[in-house]
Write an enzyme that holds these catalytic residues in place. Structure first.
Site, PDB file in Angstrom:
ATOM      1  N   GLU A 149       2.250  -0.176   1.006  1.00 63.19           N
ATOM      2  CA  GLU A 149       0.204  -0.021   0.952  1.00 63.19           C
ATOM      3  C   GLU A 149      -0.529   0.941   2.438  1.00 63.19           C
ATOM      4  OE1 GLU A 149      -1.524  -3.766   2.782  1.00 63.19           O
ATOM      5  OE2 GLU A 149       0.118  -3.235   4.965  1.00 63.19           O
ATOM      6  N   HIS A 199       0.808   3.930   2.257  1.00 64.16           N
ATOM      7  CA  HIS A 199       0.899   5.660   1.551  1.00 64.16           C
ATOM      8  C   HIS A 199       0.129   5.787  -0.222  1.00 64.16           C
ATOM      9  CE1 HIS A 199       3.560   5.493   5.241  1.00 64.16           C
ATOM     10  NE2 HIS A 199       2.784   6.224   5.231  1.00 64.16           N
ATOM     11  N   GLN A 204       7.378  -4.526   2.174  1.00 57.63           N
ATOM     12  CA  GLN A 204       8.580  -4.854   2.079  1.00 57.63           C
ATOM     13  C   GLN A 204       9.186  -6.155   2.567  1.00 57.63           C
ATOM     14  OE1 GLN A 204      11.608  -2.027   1.380  1.00 57.63           O
ATOM     15  NE2 GLN A 204      13.179  -4.091   1.660  1.00 57.63           N
ATOM     16  N   HIS A 242      12.472   3.661  -0.301  1.00 54.44           N
ATOM     17  CA  HIS A 242      10.543   4.199   0.033  1.00 54.44           C
ATOM     18  C   HIS A 242      10.236   5.786  -0.011  1.00 54.44           C
ATOM     19  CE1 HIS A 242       9.071   0.235   1.718  1.00 54.44           C
ATOM     20  NE2 HIS A 242      10.133  -0.110   1.782  1.00 54.44           N
ATOM     21  N   CYS A 270       7.304   7.313   0.443  1.00 54.44           N
ATOM     22  CA  CYS A 270       7.274   7.875   1.513  1.00 54.44           C
ATOM     23  C   CYS A 270       8.166   7.999   2.632  1.00 54.44           C
ATOM     24  CB  CYS A 270       6.178   6.540   1.890  1.00 54.44           C
ATOM     25  SG  CYS A 270       6.801   5.418   2.727  1.00 54.44           S
TER      26      CYS A 270
HETATM   27 ZN    ZN Z   1       4.934   4.172   2.815  1.00 53.16          ZN
END
Ligand code: ZN
Length: 192
Positions: free
Chosen positions: A84, A86, A124, A152, A154
């Protein structure tokens, strides 16, 4: 019991999403009307709509007639979600276990519960806890354990750029939380 979706989220306005993606492309210095990008706003909007829409499913449970009282564990359930912060994907596996009470669950349903919460903008830690809490509430087992290991995008693609590193989160409920031996057994099976 048929479960529509986890929350009464606002419906997705696909047309507005397409426009917003076109605006984003423009803001990023790209021409959304170029031949190559002409269909991109629609594709991006559709992709996000799909990633944010959990499939409905029926929670099939059966009476635990045999009185099975050992851990039931589904390992390696694929997880795909969107962070949420990126709106980039994180993906990996979930290990979901429970100690049956009066009902047991169709095994494929554990994966559907994971998906129900994964198809959302998530972190997560919350995803892990939501799966555990939901199972505890709806299945009423003696205990629940959830472990998620995910990479992830990101983190892998930007910022610190640590590709291949995974983040592990866990959430426990009931006996698995309170009884050290049960907790130990759960984690041993998860990592077996
Ligand atoms: Zn992220």
């Amino acid at each position: 019991m048929t479960l529509p979706s986890r929350t009464e989220a606002s419906p997705i306005d696909t047309e507005a999403a397409r426009q917003a993606v076109a605006d984003l492309l423009k803001a990023l210095g790209k021409d959304p009307f170029s031949v190559h990008l002409a269909d991109t706003p629609r594709r991006v909007a559709d992709a996000y709509a799909e990633l944010l829409t959990p499939r409905t499913f029926t929670l099939t449970t059966f009476p635990n007639d045999e009185g099975y009282d050992e851990l039931v564990l589904a390992r390696g359930i694929p997880v795909q979600s969107l962070c949420e912060h990126h709106m980039l994907p994180f993906h990996g596996v979930a290990h979901v276990g429970y100690l049956p009470g009066e009902r047991i669950l169709g095994l494929s349903k554990l994966a559907r519960v994971v998906e129900m919460f994964a198809r959302d903008l998530q972190v997560q830690e919350r995803l892990t806890k939501q799966v555990a809490d939901w199972l505890q509430e709806h299945l009423r087992p003696k205990g629940v354990g959830v472990v998620i290991e995910a990479e992830h995008m990101c983190m892998a693609l930007r910022g610190v750029r640590v590709a291949g590193s995974s983040t592990v989160t866990s959430a426990l409920q009931g006996v698995l939380r309170e009884d050290p031996a049960s907790r130990q057994e759960f984690f041993t099976l998860v990592h077996a």
